[in-house]
Design a protein around this motif. Structure first.
Motif, PDB file in Angstrom:
ATOM      1  N   LEU A  69       0.736  -1.297   0.103  1.00 16.66           N
ATOM      2  CA  LEU A  69      -0.013   0.220   0.436  1.00 16.66           C
ATOM      3  C   LEU A  69       0.612   1.374   0.481  1.00 16.66           C
ATOM      4  N   TRP A  70       1.937   1.324   0.666  1.00 16.79           N
ATOM      5  CA  TRP A  70       2.686   2.675   0.909  1.00 16.79           C
ATOM      6  C   TRP A  70       3.480   2.325  -0.225  1.00 16.79           C
ATOM      7  N   PHE A  71       3.899   1.734  -0.855  1.00 17.36           N
ATOM      8  CA  PHE A  71       5.104   1.471  -1.710  1.00 17.36           C
ATOM      9  C   PHE A  71       4.424   2.306  -2.646  1.00 17.36           C
ATOM     10  N   PHE A  72       3.343   2.349  -3.022  1.00 19.99           N
ATOM     11  CA  PHE A  72       2.614   2.674  -3.972  1.00 19.99           C
ATOM     12  C   PHE A  72       2.524   4.054  -4.906  1.00 19.99           C
ATOM     13  N   PRO A  73       2.092   5.125  -3.155  1.00 18.08           N
ATOM     14  CA  PRO A  73       1.856   6.602  -3.332  1.00 18.08           C
ATOM     15  C   PRO A  73       2.995   7.187  -2.952  1.00 18.08           C
ATOM     16  N   SER A  74       4.682   6.614  -2.187  1.00 18.99           N
ATOM     17  CA  SER A  74       5.756   6.207  -2.243  1.00 18.99           C
ATOM     18  C   SER A  74       6.124   6.859  -4.163  1.00 18.99           C
ATOM     19  N   TYR A  75       5.982   5.863  -4.519  1.00 16.20           N
ATOM     20  CA  TYR A  75       5.981   6.477  -6.318  1.00 16.20           C
ATOM     21  C   TYR A  75       5.901   6.840  -6.710  1.00 16.20           C
ATOM     22  N   MET A  76       4.672   6.858  -6.307  1.00 19.92           N
ATOM     23  CA  MET A  76       3.739   8.406  -6.677  1.00 19.92           C
ATOM     24  C   MET A  76       4.121   9.663  -6.071  1.00 19.92           C
ATOM     25  N   SER A  77       5.144   9.343  -5.453  1.00 18.10           N
ATOM     26  CA  SER A  77       5.425  10.921  -4.423  1.00 18.10           C
ATOM     27  C   SER A  77       6.687  11.404  -4.816  1.00 18.10           C
ATOM     28  N   LEU A  78       7.834  10.479  -5.992  1.00 17.64           N
ATOM     29  CA  LEU A  78       8.747  10.426  -6.096  1.00 17.64           C
ATOM     30  C   LEU A  78       8.251  11.063  -7.949  1.00 17.64           C
ATOM     31  N   LEU A  79       7.644  10.363  -8.571  1.00 17.00           N
ATOM     32  CA  LEU A  79       6.804  11.706  -9.788  1.00 17.00           C
ATOM     33  C   LEU A  79       6.237  12.653  -9.616  1.00 17.00           C
ATOM     34  N   SER A  80       5.032  13.007  -8.215  1.00 11.63           N
ATOM     35  CA  SER A  80       4.851  13.867  -8.378  1.00 11.63           C
ATOM     36  C   SER A  80       5.745  15.162  -8.009  1.00 11.63           C
ATOM     37  N   PHE A  81       6.588  15.009  -6.963  1.00 14.33           N
ATOM     38  CA  PHE A  81       7.625  15.975  -6.896  1.00 14.33           C
ATOM     39  C   PHE A  81       8.472  16.347  -8.067  1.00 14.33           C
TER      40      PHE A  81
END
Length: 239
Positions: A69-81
């Motif tokens: 679960l938290w790996f996916f939003p962490s990856y999303m934060s990588l692209l978003s940031f």
């Protein structure tokens, strides 16, 4: 998921190193000033910061509790940031490049590399982010947890996520190669693929920047639809 982490980390590391080389070493695009260099270096550090979250979310105590679960939003934060920093970089450096063109009368092809790469990265990362967020939103309808499928169920979303993330790494490394790494002019021309060929032919990359910003807006709307910041809800769904 481990392959996504390792491959993505390697690509980001190499691209970051080459970014500093292009800006300050071979045919520099900017004069080396302490504060400017510090700002560029800080940008690279901030870009890599989400890897800390990604690494921690792969810990066994986390995956046993809520899956990936938290790996996916962490990856999303990588692209978003990264998208936010690309927009900031475009605003910060576009004026510098124009001033140097006028002052030193340098051929535009010599200084357009960085602007074209920023535009390509904005469009590519924005599109990938939108695909992944939309896939998660669709897979999570009905109160299910895509990042932790039920026992015996095929983890379709995780396979989709892994495939798209690795495809993004390929699109990043392969398409940016003739701009970042030392190749002959003939080799560089042979390696140029769409949309880079179309972007190079254009007199300005502002249209692609506009497309990238539109994708960022769409990504933001999807983030608000999913609401990853509701930790209690997603933790409860994925336990």
């Amino acid at each position: 998921m481990a392959a996504v982490f390792l491959v993505t980390a390697a690509v980001f590391y190499h691209q970051s190193v080459k970014f500093l080389d292009i800006r300050y070493a071979r045919q520099p695009l900017s004069a080396a000033h302490p504060w400017g260099f510090a700002a560029d270096y800080l940008q690279l550090v901030l870009t890599a910061a989400p890897f800390f979250l990604m690494a921690n979310s792969l810990g066994s105590e986390v995956t046993h509790a809520v899956g990936y679960l938290w790996f996916f939003p962490s990856y999303m934060s990588l692209l978003s940031f990264g998208l936010v920093l690309l927009v900031v970089s475009e605003i910060r450096h576009s004026k510098t490049v124009r001033e140097r063109l006028l002052k030193e009368q340098i051929a535009p092809e010599e200084v357009r590399r960085e602007g074209l790469l920023r535009a390509y990265w904005m469009v590519m990362n924005g599109a990938i982010l939108l695909i992944l967020l939309t896939s998660f939103w669709i897979a999570s309808r009905g109160g299910t947890c895509p990042a932790r499928p039920s026992s015996g169920a095929l983890p379709r979303f995780l396979y989709c996520f892994g495939g798209v993330a690795l495809a993004r790494d390929y699109l990043d490394f392969r398409w940016a190669w003739p701009f970042l790494y030392p190749v002959s002019s003939e080799n560089a021309a042979a390696r140029m693929k769409w949309p880079m060929t179309k972007m190079m032919a254009a007199t300005s990359h502002s249209r692609w920047i506009a497309v990238g910003i539109a994708l960022v807006v769409a990504d933001t709307l999807m983030l608000f639809a999913i609401q990853f910041w509701d930790f209690n809800y997603w933790t409860a769904v994925c336990r």
